[in-house]
Design an enzyme around this catalytic site. Structure first.
Site, PDB file in Angstrom:
ATOM      1  N   SER A 114       0.806  -1.218   0.000  1.00  0.00           N
ATOM      2  CA  SER A 114       0.000   0.000   0.000  1.00  0.00           C
ATOM      3  C   SER A 114       0.841   1.271   0.000  1.00  0.00           C
ATOM      4  O   SER A 114       1.595   1.511  -0.924  1.00  0.00           O
ATOM      5  CB  SER A 114      -0.948  -0.036   1.187  1.00  0.00           C
ATOM      6  OG  SER A 114      -1.864   1.004   1.087  1.00  0.00           O
ATOM      7  N   HIS A 115       0.704   2.072   1.055  1.00  0.00           N
ATOM      8  CA  HIS A 115       1.358   3.376   1.088  1.00  0.00           C
ATOM      9  C   HIS A 115       2.821   3.291   1.537  1.00  0.00           C
ATOM     10  O   HIS A 115       3.509   4.308   1.587  1.00  0.00           O
ATOM     11  CB  HIS A 115       0.595   4.291   2.043  1.00  0.00           C
ATOM     12  CG  HIS A 115       0.468   3.681   3.409  1.00  0.00           C
ATOM     13  ND1 HIS A 115      -0.401   2.655   3.673  1.00  0.00           N
ATOM     14  CD2 HIS A 115       1.123   3.924   4.556  1.00  0.00           C
ATOM     15  CE1 HIS A 115      -0.277   2.303   4.944  1.00  0.00           C
ATOM     16  NE2 HIS A 115       0.640   3.058   5.498  1.00  0.00           N
ATOM     17  N   ASP A 279      -2.740   6.215  -3.489  1.00  0.00           N
ATOM     18  CA  ASP A 279      -1.559   5.585  -2.884  1.00  0.00           C
ATOM     19  C   ASP A 279      -1.033   4.432  -3.732  1.00  0.00           C
ATOM     20  O   ASP A 279      -1.494   4.201  -4.854  1.00  0.00           O
ATOM     21  CB  ASP A 279      -1.869   5.125  -1.460  1.00  0.00           C
ATOM     22  CG  ASP A 279      -2.800   3.924  -1.426  1.00  0.00           C
ATOM     23  OD1 ASP A 279      -3.601   3.780  -2.364  1.00  0.00           O
ATOM     24  OD2 ASP A 279      -2.725   3.123  -0.477  1.00  0.00           O
ATOM     25  N   ASP A 281      -1.377   1.200  -3.886  1.00  0.00           N
ATOM     26  CA  ASP A 281      -2.284   0.182  -4.430  1.00  0.00           C
ATOM     27  C   ASP A 281      -3.645   0.753  -4.820  1.00  0.00           C
ATOM     28  O   ASP A 281      -4.576  -0.004  -5.119  1.00  0.00           O
ATOM     29  CB  ASP A 281      -2.459  -0.972  -3.442  1.00  0.00           C
ATOM     30  CG  ASP A 281      -3.052  -0.541  -2.127  1.00  0.00           C
ATOM     31  OD1 ASP A 281      -2.856   0.622  -1.732  1.00  0.00           O
ATOM     32  OD2 ASP A 281      -3.726  -1.355  -1.474  1.00  0.00           O
ATOM     33  N   ASP A 283      -6.078   2.390  -3.250  1.00  0.00           N
ATOM     34  CA  ASP A 283      -7.303   2.412  -2.443  1.00  0.00           C
ATOM     35  C   ASP A 283      -7.469   3.687  -1.622  1.00  0.00           C
ATOM     36  O   ASP A 283      -8.526   3.931  -1.057  1.00  0.00           O
ATOM     37  CB  ASP A 283      -7.434   1.153  -1.566  1.00  0.00           C
ATOM     38  CG  ASP A 283      -6.249   0.913  -0.659  1.00  0.00           C
ATOM     39  OD1 ASP A 283      -5.285   1.713  -0.709  1.00  0.00           O
ATOM     40  OD2 ASP A 283      -6.281  -0.081   0.091  1.00  0.00           O
ATOM     41  N   ARG A 284      -6.421   4.519  -1.561  1.00  0.00           N
ATOM     42  CA  ARG A 284      -6.548   5.773  -0.800  1.00  0.00           C
ATOM     43  C   ARG A 284      -6.753   6.953  -1.742  1.00  0.00           C
ATOM     44  O   ARG A 284      -6.416   6.880  -2.916  1.00  0.00           O
ATOM     45  CB  ARG A 284      -5.283   6.038   0.010  1.00  0.00           C
ATOM     46  CG  ARG A 284      -5.014   4.999   1.049  1.00  0.00           C
ATOM     47  CD  ARG A 284      -3.844   5.408   1.908  1.00  0.00           C
ATOM     48  NE  ARG A 284      -3.671   4.422   2.971  1.00  0.00           N
ATOM     49  CZ  ARG A 284      -3.106   4.664   4.134  1.00  0.00           C
ATOM     50  NH1 ARG A 284      -2.616   5.860   4.391  1.00  0.00           N
ATOM     51  NH2 ARG A 284      -3.008   3.716   5.036  1.00  0.00           N
ATOM     52  N   LYS A 378     -11.681   0.043   0.054  1.00  0.00           N
ATOM     53  CA  LYS A 378     -11.728   1.471  -0.178  1.00  0.00           C
ATOM     54  C   LYS A 378     -11.207   1.726  -1.591  1.00  0.00           C
ATOM     55  O   LYS A 378     -10.490   0.902  -2.139  1.00  0.00           O
ATOM     56  CB  LYS A 378     -10.943   2.230   0.881  1.00  0.00           C
ATOM     57  CG  LYS A 378      -9.491   1.835   1.068  1.00  0.00           C
ATOM     58  CD  LYS A 378      -8.925   2.580   2.275  1.00  0.00           C
ATOM     59  CE  LYS A 378      -7.435   2.343   2.471  1.00  0.00           C
ATOM     60  NZ  LYS A 378      -7.138   1.131   3.236  1.00  0.00           N
TER      61      LYS A 378
END
Ligand code: VG1
Ligand code: CO
Length: 545
Positions: A114-115, A279, A281, A283-284, A378
């Site tokens: 992710s982030h 981000d 992946d 999702d943000r 998300k």
């Protein structure tokens, strides 16, 4: 048929999924058998894989392609019939969730940290999403973790690498590998939710936006949807090519890390009308107006308030859900609308039952996460399209939409202070001591406020009755102010303490302060209650959002 090779192995300690999957440094994931053990544990712990369809892809970070080839060989050896893998091994987290649902797969394996930064010295991660497309609930992650503790062998084939660059089907032994366009299903879903014609009109009218892909997975999605389908001018998407080290950046869409975007949106001259970033992946999301920052909590509140403008939500919302540390702005809007608002522990996996049961339509987290029942993750780009749809439908600016929400329900000043890479022992002792002090806090006064509630958040899922405890210490004051403390479950080095600080301001004349100034006294109280500076030796947080 190639012979299945059964490889003897021994358990690794600590293969416990955190807030969102198993996250470790790349160097840990490159240890022989490390990835294989965890993947075999997924196959062993989750029933139904024989003859099933698996979705596979990742955010493109370093080690993504190698891991995908290994997982393909293991999937074939473990009886999976078909794997849908994103071209070049790419699938955003919401994109994977969408494909799992659209293609009725058994589940998906998503490779992402992710982030967290990527590259050979960065982080890597793996998560499993079952057939509803959402992050595995704790019941499943616990079963996987348990299996990692007893594993003694895994199954794999010795087949050549699969070419992931061309769409279409190939075989790994008798398993079909279908390389899919990572964007197609997702983009089609977005067209059903939002008024693409209205958004197209907005861009035709000269509306300017900047989307920062941060060299992560959302670039191709944003380019296809914003520039190709919605007609935004070329160059609207910046940093749109995924790189395996994210251009040495930190793919976390906030005011600190999305600096290219922030510089453009806060320019005194010629700033675009809207800015957004996503981000690693996908999702943000971070939403910016011209020289205006929208807090993620406010973003959820604004989307909830105005959802009827988006065709996919015109029928109304069943309810809204937010993670506990997210501000109470969505609660206020829900009350205004007369719909339910749910409070869950941190992590998208806790929204799954509410979404599946039709109790919540929109969900959000303060950590730049917003989403709905369209998938079970998300979804960064979804949030951006939702905002574009609202701007197009109302003719209002991003800032005006937020101010309108404040006018209706008040403003909640909100900030999160992160203390990263603390020695674990110091962070854990801090939390333990804080928990031990909770009993004596009720009724005490701090900086002119009185404590009305002090507890360690525990949650019982209203749908399936599952329980989660120790989800964060919260201290509520008589004026509605709140401080929350918890340790991160996504880091890979030491411990990260997150302190969430908020207070409502209902007086319109006082809604224009700088957030840190507006919260200064509470920030001091947060430090005093937990002894942060004194225990950590830090004179301030590492990241303020
Ligand atoms: C963080 C956020 C949490 C989010 C999680 C995964 O977890 O606080 O809200 O769901 O990251 O997001 P933690 O345990 O570090 O606070 V993502 O986009 O990194 O998968
Ligand atoms: Co993410």
């Amino acid at each position: 048929m190639s012979a299945i090779r059964v490889v003897p192995t021994t358990p690794f300690e600590g293969q416990k999924p955190g807030t969102s999957g198993l996250r470790k440094t790349v160097s840990v994931f490159r240890k022989p058998h490390y990835l294989e053990n965890f993947v075999q544990a997924i196959f062993d712990a989750v029933p139904g894989r024989q003859g099933a369809t698996l979705v596979l892809g990742g955010d493109g970070r370093f080690h993504n392609k190698t891991a995908i080839q290994t997982i393909l060989r293991m999937a074939a050896a473990n009886g999976i019939a078909r794997v849908l893998v994103g071209r070049d091994g790419l699938l955003s987290t919401p994109g994977a969730s969408c494909v799992i649902r659209a293609r009725q797969a058994w589940g998906g394996i998503i490779l992402s940290a992710s982030h967290n930064p990527g590259g050979p010295d960065g982080d890597f991660g793996i998560k499993f999403n079952p057939s509803n497309g959402g992050p595995a609930p704790e019941r499943i992650t616990d079963a996987i973790f348990e299996r990692t503790g007893t594993i003694s062998e895994y199954c794999i084939l010795d087949t050549p690498e699969v070419d992931l660059s061309t769409l279409g089907e190939t075989l790994v032994d008798d398993m079909v590998v279908e390389v899919i366009d990572p964007v197609a299903d997702y983009a089609a879903l977005m067209e059903t939710l939002f008024d693409f014609d209205a958004i197209r009109g907005l861009f035709q009218g000269g509306f300017r936006m900047c989307f920062d892909g941060m060299h992560a997975v959302t670039g191709p999605y944003a380019t296809e949807i914003l520039e190709n389908r919605l007609g935004a001018p070329k160059g609207t998407v910046i940093n749109g090519v995924p790189l395996d080290d994210f251009g040495e950046g930190h793919p976390d869409p906030n005011l600190v890390h999305a600096h290219d975007l922030v510089e453009k949106l806060f320019a005194t001259d010629g700033a675009p009308d809207m800015g957004a970033a996503s981000d690693g992946d996908g999702d943000r999301n971070m939403i910016l107006g011209r020289r205006f920052y929208v807090t993620p909590s406010d973003s959820l509140a604004v989307l909830t308030l105005n959802a009827a403008h988006a065709p996919g939500y015109a029928r109304g919302l069943a309810g809204v859900a937010r993670s506990m540390p997210t501000s109470r702005a969505p609660d206020r809007v829900a009350q205004l609308l007369g719909i339910d608002c749910y409070e869950t522990p941190t992590g998208w996996k806790f929204f799954g039952t509410l979404l599946d049961a039709g109790k919540a339509t929109l969900c959000g987290e303060e950590s730049f996460g917003t989403g709905s029942d369209h998938v079970r993750e998300k979804d960064g780009l979804w949030a951006v399209l939702f905002w574009l749809n609202l701007v197009a439908a109302t003719g209002q600016t991003v800032e005006a939409l937020v101010r309108d929400m404040w006018a209706k329900v008040g403003r909640i000043y909100y900030t999160r202070h992160d203390y990263e890479e603390l020695p674990s022992r110091i962070a854990e002792t801090l939390m333990d001591d804080l928990r031990a002090s909770l009993g004596g806090l009720f009724g005490t006064a701090h900086g002119g406020r009185t404590v009305m509630l002090a507890d360690d958040f525990a949650y019982t899922d209203p749908v399936d009755g599952s329980k989660a405890s120790k989800q964060g210490v919260r201290v509520l004051f008589d004026d509605g102010a709140r401080i929350v403390y918890r340790l991160s479950g996504t880091g890979t080095a030491g411990a990260t303490l997150r302190v969430y600080i908020e207070r409502p301001e209902d007086d319109p004349a006082r809604q224009d302060m700088d957030t840190q100034a507006a919260l200064a006294d509470l920030i001091a109280t947060a430090d005093a209650l937990a002894g942060i500076q004194q225990r950590t030796g830090r004179d301030g947080p590492t990241v303020v959002t």
